[in-house]
Design a protein around this motif. Structure first.
Motif, mmCIF file in Angstrom:
data_model
loop_
_atom_site.group_PDB
_atom_site.id
_atom_site.type_symbol
_atom_site.label_atom_id
_atom_site.label_comp_id
_atom_site.label_asym_id
_atom_site.label_seq_id
_atom_site.Cartn_x
_atom_site.Cartn_y
_atom_site.Cartn_z
ATOM 1 N N HIS A 69 0.807 -1.219 0.000
ATOM 2 C CA HIS A 69 0.000 0.000 0.000
ATOM 3 C C HIS A 69 0.837 1.264 0.000
ATOM 4 O O HIS A 69 0.404 2.302 -0.467
ATOM 5 N N ILE A 91 1.328 1.938 -3.585
ATOM 6 C CA ILE A 91 0.070 2.427 -4.183
ATOM 7 C C ILE A 91 -0.127 3.898 -3.828
ATOM 8 O O ILE A 91 -0.496 4.727 -4.667
ATOM 9 N N LEU A 141 -12.882 3.079 -6.841
ATOM 10 C CA LEU A 141 -12.484 2.489 -5.553
ATOM 11 C C LEU A 141 -12.094 3.600 -4.599
ATOM 12 O O LEU A 141 -11.124 4.325 -4.837
ATOM 13 N N ARG A 198 -10.852 3.729 -0.913
ATOM 14 C CA ARG A 198 -10.391 2.820 0.146
ATOM 15 C C ARG A 198 -10.675 3.449 1.508
ATOM 16 O O ARG A 198 -9.873 4.225 2.009
ATOM 17 N N ARG A 205 -15.702 1.355 -1.003
ATOM 18 C CA ARG A 205 -15.410 -0.001 -0.545
ATOM 19 C C ARG A 205 -15.520 -0.015 0.965
ATOM 20 O O ARG A 205 -14.936 0.836 1.648
ATOM 21 N N ASP A 227 -11.517 -2.276 4.702
ATOM 22 C CA ASP A 227 -10.597 -3.373 4.383
ATOM 23 C C ASP A 227 -9.308 -3.217 5.178
ATOM 24 O O ASP A 227 -8.245 -3.001 4.622
ATOM 25 N N LYS A 236 -2.259 -3.146 6.139
ATOM 26 C CA LYS A 236 -2.881 -1.927 6.646
ATOM 27 C C LYS A 236 -3.368 -2.139 8.077
ATOM 28 O O LYS A 236 -4.551 -2.214 8.337
ATOM 29 N N MET A 263 -15.854 -7.423 -4.773
ATOM 30 C CA MET A 263 -14.494 -7.446 -5.293
ATOM 31 C C MET A 263 -14.118 -8.897 -5.524
ATOM 32 O O MET A 263 -14.322 -9.748 -4.652
ATOM 33 N N GLU A 320 -11.149 -10.919 -5.614
ATOM 34 C CA GLU A 320 -9.719 -10.837 -5.309
ATOM 35 C C GLU A 320 -9.212 -12.081 -4.604
ATOM 36 O O GLU A 320 -8.082 -12.137 -4.142
ATOM 37 N N GLY A 369 -9.933 -7.314 -8.068
ATOM 38 C CA GLY A 369 -8.828 -6.729 -7.302
ATOM 39 C C GLY A 369 -7.585 -7.568 -7.550
ATOM 40 O O GLY A 369 -7.291 -8.506 -6.806
ATOM 41 N N THR A 370 -6.839 -7.205 -8.589
ATOM 42 C CA THR A 370 -5.705 -8.070 -8.958
ATOM 43 C C THR A 370 -4.581 -8.054 -7.942
ATOM 44 O O THR A 370 -3.807 -9.005 -7.867
ATOM 45 N N ASN A 371 -4.484 -6.971 -7.153
ATOM 46 C CA ASN A 371 -3.371 -6.924 -6.189
ATOM 47 C C ASN A 371 -3.433 -8.139 -5.273
ATOM 48 O O ASN A 371 -2.427 -8.797 -5.023
ATOM 49 N N ASP A 372 -4.641 -8.400 -4.791
ATOM 50 C CA ASP A 372 -4.799 -9.566 -3.932
ATOM 51 C C ASP A 372 -4.993 -10.849 -4.734
ATOM 52 O O ASP A 372 -4.507 -11.905 -4.348
ATOM 53 N N ARG A 414 2.367 -9.909 -1.396
ATOM 54 C CA ARG A 414 2.496 -8.775 -2.320
ATOM 55 C C ARG A 414 3.440 -7.696 -1.814
ATOM 56 O O ARG A 414 3.851 -6.821 -2.577
ATOM 57 N N CYS A 423 -10.090 -2.975 -10.378
ATOM 58 C CA CYS A 423 -9.548 -1.835 -9.639
ATOM 59 C C CYS A 423 -8.176 -2.143 -9.050
ATOM 60 O O CYS A 423 -7.617 -1.353 -8.320
ATOM 61 N N GLY A 424 -7.635 -3.321 -9.387
ATOM 62 C CA GLY A 424 -6.270 -3.625 -8.960
ATOM 63 C C GLY A 424 -5.302 -2.798 -9.797
ATOM 64 O O GLY A 424 -5.681 -2.233 -10.831
HETATM 65 C C1 PEP Z 1 -6.775 -5.264 -4.812
HETATM 66 O O1 PEP Z 1 -6.560 -6.132 -3.981
HETATM 67 O O2 PEP Z 1 -6.515 -5.397 -6.022
HETATM 68 C C2 PEP Z 1 -7.353 -3.971 -4.414
HETATM 69 C C3 PEP Z 1 -7.721 -3.085 -5.313
HETATM 70 O O3 PEP Z 1 -7.485 -3.707 -3.084
HETATM 71 P P1 PEP Z 1 -6.271 -3.348 -2.090
HETATM 72 O O4 PEP Z 1 -5.084 -3.019 -2.938
HETATM 73 O O5 PEP Z 1 -6.722 -2.216 -1.255
HETATM 74 O O6 PEP Z 1 -6.119 -4.622 -1.325
#
Ligand code: PEP
Ligand code: MG
Length: 579
Positions: A191, A194, A296, A298, A334, A337, A342, A431, A433, A454-457, A467, A504-505
């Motif tokens: 994060h 990001i 998104l 957060r 959202r 989370d 975080k 989401m 993810e 949510g591609t990050n997760d 990640r 939204c990733g």
């Molecule tokens: C994700 O996981 O892709 C996402 C958009 O949420 P975050 O990065 O806040 O986990």
């Protein structure tokens, strides 16, 4: 020259500030009787200095953040601690009675306080222990004649170099004079990374040992595009990067000319381009960069750096402002989370051996349904003022969606019976993810109004790599065949039920992936502001069938490496100016 992971593009040239979070080591000295009152005066002086500094920080925060008072409140808490009679009098008493230095006396009182706080069960009170320690450190720094290191009080531009930065640290950089940062730890979708992209400051992470090479004041260059950091550049390097910086700014400037154009292919296929935000004061900027709404928001950042749990009214005020400012466009809120990386917040999410697989996101909300209800009530109330959507994070299967929707229905009934107006048809999305959500997307699509991938997760969980961990960052591959297949099946499942599917990733804002995602026919991309102009430009230069062809060809390869090589080749042939 050091090589790391470039997580936020652009070039910054400036002076380094080494953020040394090591605590001041306190030693004990006995002092002569006639020195005692002088020592007390030195202590009082440090208290006064600390107070002045805190008042300055507070004034700056209030000016910068306008309506957002949560950050200013924490400073009030710190000022109160500083004025606490027990703390001040006890420390003075120890100096006088034991004839010791003020540092030692203060450390003794702080330890006593810490022990008392350790006995307390209440998580909110427990959290105050770190505030006391923080204030204690400030006084100790002032006793030592040093300036306390925080990231928002610079009076000149700096490039921060640190071992690690938390999302809360990065949040402090918002509206500060930090023009770039470099850290030993971290990876692309942590994060902190990001946040850097959202603040549009160049950043390089995962440098492993940059802290050992840099001193405060050293000239330094950060190239966030290529992941390079140069400490004490030669005159040639300096010239080279100045030129690179100029070119980068020029490309961005050129792209901005098209920012208000729709992201429509040459044959008329339109993608909605939305922005991801963490703070409301980003809204005017993201809209001016061409975002067609917020895909998104957060909300967990609302809890970070905040001294107390936000009330329903606090939430409502923020969401109402969001709805109004983004209107007539749509804003997606959202629900909380917290968890994973975080975790620094007033909620004090439990220390877990595996926080990323633990009680986070929707799981946390379903367990603490009082907090969840409060947030939903505030979102619903704010929905009367604009176009809002609700989105649940980390849904792993249909049961969680049903449980969350049940609570939402109860909250809606409650509001109706109180005669409070809200948007009865507020869209509720999920989401995607977690792999299990993608695999059961056909079931989820029947009971959700939209999907957002949510591609990050999703990448983290499907390839099983943390990640935020620089040691396995090489395995974090958005173009892994497994990831592409999960995306494809999610889009197909959503479309089979007639619901829109967005992403939204961070992958949605990565130009390398744009044509693949377009070819897979996603409906909406939500991304960091900085990426919007380039992504729009790519979409506007092709026909849908070209993207489809590229996506399917990519899916025919068996390794991430082959896919990446193929896509890179294709993209650099089509867009030599960007790749
Ligand atoms: C994700 O996981 O892709 C996402 C958009 O949420 P975050 O990065 O806040 O986990
Ligand atoms: Mg996520």
């Amino acid at each position: 020259m050091l090589k790391g992971v470039g997580v936020s593009p652009g070039i910054s040239i400036g002076k380094a500030f080494l953020l040394d979070r090591r605590k001041i080591k306190v030693e004990k000295f006995t002092i002569a009787a006639e020195m005692v009152e002088g020592e007390v005066a030195r202590f009082m002086d440090a208290l006064q200095k600390s107070r002045e500094q805190l008042l300055q920080v507070k004034e700056k925060l209030t000016q910068d953040l306008g309506g957002d008072q949560a950050h200013a409140h924490i400073v009030d808490v710190h000022i109160l601690i500083l004025e606490d009679e027990m703390l001040v009098n006890e420390a003075i008493k120890i100096v006088r009675e034991e004839r010791v230095n003020a540092e030692w006396a203060l450390r003794k009182v702080l330890t006593r306080f810490a022990n008392i706080f350790d006995q307390i069960e209440d998580p909110y009170m427990k959290e105050r222990k770190s505030d006391i320690e923080h204030v204690g450190q400030r006084i100790l720094h002032n006793l030592a004649g040093e300036k306390m290191r925080s990231l928002d009080g610079f009076d000149e531009d700096v490039i921060v170099v640190a071992h690690d930065l938390s999302p809360a640290d990065t949040a402090q950089m918002h509206q500060s004079r930090v023009i770039g940062f470099a850290t030993d730890l971290g990876a692309r979708t942590s994060h902190t990374a990001i946040m850097a992209r959202s603040l549009e400051i160049p950043a390089v992470v995962g440098l492993e040992n940059i802290c050992t090479f840099v001193k405060t004041g050293d000239p330094i260059i950060i190239d966030g595009t290529d992941g390079v950091v140069i400490v004490k550049p030669t005159p040639e390097e300096f010239r080279e990067y100045l030129e690179k910086q100029r070119r980068y700014k020029y490309v961005i400037q050129e792209l901005l000319k098209y920012s208000d154009q729709p992201a429509e292919t040459l044959d008329g296929y339109k993608i909605d381009i939305m922005a991801n935000i963490e703070f409301l004061d980003e809204i005017p900027h993201v809209l001016s960069r061409g975002a067609e709404g917020i895909g998104l928001y957060r909300t967990e950042f609302f809890y970070m750096n905040s001294p107390k749990l936000p009330t329903e009214e606090d939430h409502f005020r923020v969401y109402k402002r969001l709805a109004e400012q983004v209107s007539p466009r749509q804003a997606t809120i959202r629900t909380l989370d917290l968890g994973g990386d975080k975790i620094e917040s007033t909620l004090h999410v439990a220390d877990e051996p595996n926080p990323v697989l633990g009680l986070r996101a929707i799981r946390f909300s379903l367990k603490h349904s009082d907090l969840f209800r409060l947030q939903l009530r505030a979102i619903l109330r704010a929905s009367a003022y604009g176009k809002l959507r609700i989105m649940y994070p980390m849904i792993s299967g249909i049961e969680e969606l049903r449980q969350a929707n049940l609570i939402l229905a109860e909250v809606k009934d409650e509001l109706s019976s109180q005669g409070i107006y809200f948007d009865e048809d507020i869209p509720v999305g999920v989401m995607i993810e977690i792999p299990s959500a993608s695999i059961t997307a056909d079931l989820l699509a029947k009971e959700a109004d939209f999907f957002s991938i949510g591609t990050n997760d999703l990448i983290q969980y499907s390839i099983a790599i943390d990640r935020g961990n620089e040691h396995v960052a090489y395995l974090y591959e958005p173009l892994h065949p497994a990831v592409l297949r999960l995306i494809k099946r999610t889009v197909e499942a959503g479309h089979a039920e007639g619901i829109p599917v967005g992403m939204c990733g961070e992958m949605a804002g990565d130009p390398l992936s744009t044509l693949i995602l377009l070819g897979l026919e996603l409906d909406e991309f939500s991304m960091n502001t900085a990426s919007i102009p380039i992504i729009k430009q790519i979409i506007r230069s092709v026909r849908l069938e070209q993207a489809t062809e590229l996506a399917y060809k990519a899916l025919s390869f068996s390794t991430a490496k082959e896919i990446e090589e193929f896509v890179r080749r294709e993209m650099s042939a089509k867009f030599p100016e960007f790749f």
